[in-house]
Design a protein around this motif. Structure first.
Motif, PDB file in Angstrom:
ATOM      1  N   SER A 194      -4.540   3.749  -5.662  1.00 35.69           N
ATOM      2  CA  SER A 194      -4.652   3.021  -4.401  1.00 35.69           C
ATOM      3  C   SER A 194      -3.549   3.474  -3.449  1.00 35.69           C
ATOM      4  O   SER A 194      -2.547   4.060  -3.861  1.00 35.69           O
ATOM      5  CB  SER A 194      -4.525   1.510  -4.643  1.00 35.69           C
ATOM      6  N   GLU A 195      -3.755   3.185  -2.174  1.00 35.59           N
ATOM      7  CA  GLU A 195      -2.710   3.474  -1.175  1.00 35.59           C
ATOM      8  C   GLU A 195      -1.429   2.720  -1.545  1.00 35.59           C
ATOM      9  O   GLU A 195      -0.327   3.251  -1.400  1.00 35.59           O
ATOM     10  CB  GLU A 195      -3.179   3.064   0.229  1.00 35.59           C
ATOM     11  N   THR A 196      -1.577   1.503  -2.039  1.00 35.90           N
ATOM     12  CA  THR A 196      -0.418   0.705  -2.455  1.00 35.90           C
ATOM     13  C   THR A 196       0.339   1.403  -3.569  1.00 35.90           C
ATOM     14  O   THR A 196       1.565   1.537  -3.518  1.00 35.90           O
ATOM     15  CB  THR A 196      -0.858  -0.704  -2.898  1.00 35.90           C
TER      16      THR A 196
END
Length: 171
Positions: free
Chosen positions: A120-122
């Protein structure tokens, strides 16, 4: 490193990986282990270095996801003594031909693409989203580790292999 999203990171990895690996297409198999004055590695060592780091960095994430606590950079090695680790990389890949090294590199880039796509981007851009990044400075996110062990050396080693080719043809 200034990536704002996963796609920018992937684009830069793929661009620099292709530029790097293309440099090896004109090197004959008989020259893969030739060391020239002014360049600290042979062509095969440059590829082994890249393969070693690509495998190692991904293994940190794989180990954490398997419930293990990865030891960075690798068990028995310290950040301030990476030369020993590099020699382990060279030894691991020394029996491969130049074409096998090139193919392995291309396969590893595909594995990295799939791995990064799965994050994920996170996970990529948030500090401490993975435990293996926690002991490191605030700027060291998963994306930073990925950049430092792919884009950065692809660029610097492209310069090395180009210098190797220039000096080798001058011999």
């Amino acid at each position: 490193m200034g990536y704002t999203n996963k796609q920018q990171l992937l684009t830069e990895i793929n661009k620099t990986a292709q530029l790097f690996i293309d440099e090896f297409s004109s090197i004959p198999e008989s020259q893969k282990d030739v060391l020239v004055d002014g360049v600290d590695r042979t062509p095969s060592q440059m590829l082994a270095y890249q393969l070693g780091w690509l495998n190692l960095v991904k293994s940190w994430d794989d180990q954490e996801l398997a419930g293990e606590n990865p030891i960075l950079p690798a068990p028995g090695y310290k950040w301030n003594r990476l030369g020993d680790l590099y020699h382990e990389f060279y030894k691991t890949y020394q029996s491969l031909s130049l074409q096998e090294l090139i193919l392995s590199f291309k396969q590893q880039i595909k594995i990295w693409n799939n791995w990064i796509e799965s994050l994920s981007e996170t996970t990529l851009f948030t500090k401490d989203d993975r435990n293996w990044t926690k002991p490191y400075p605030e700027a060291w996110t998963v994306a930073k580790f990925i950049h430092i062990n792919s884009v950065a050396p692809f660029k610097s080693f492209r310069t090395k292999i180009r210098k190797w080719k220039k000096l080798h043809t001058a011999i």
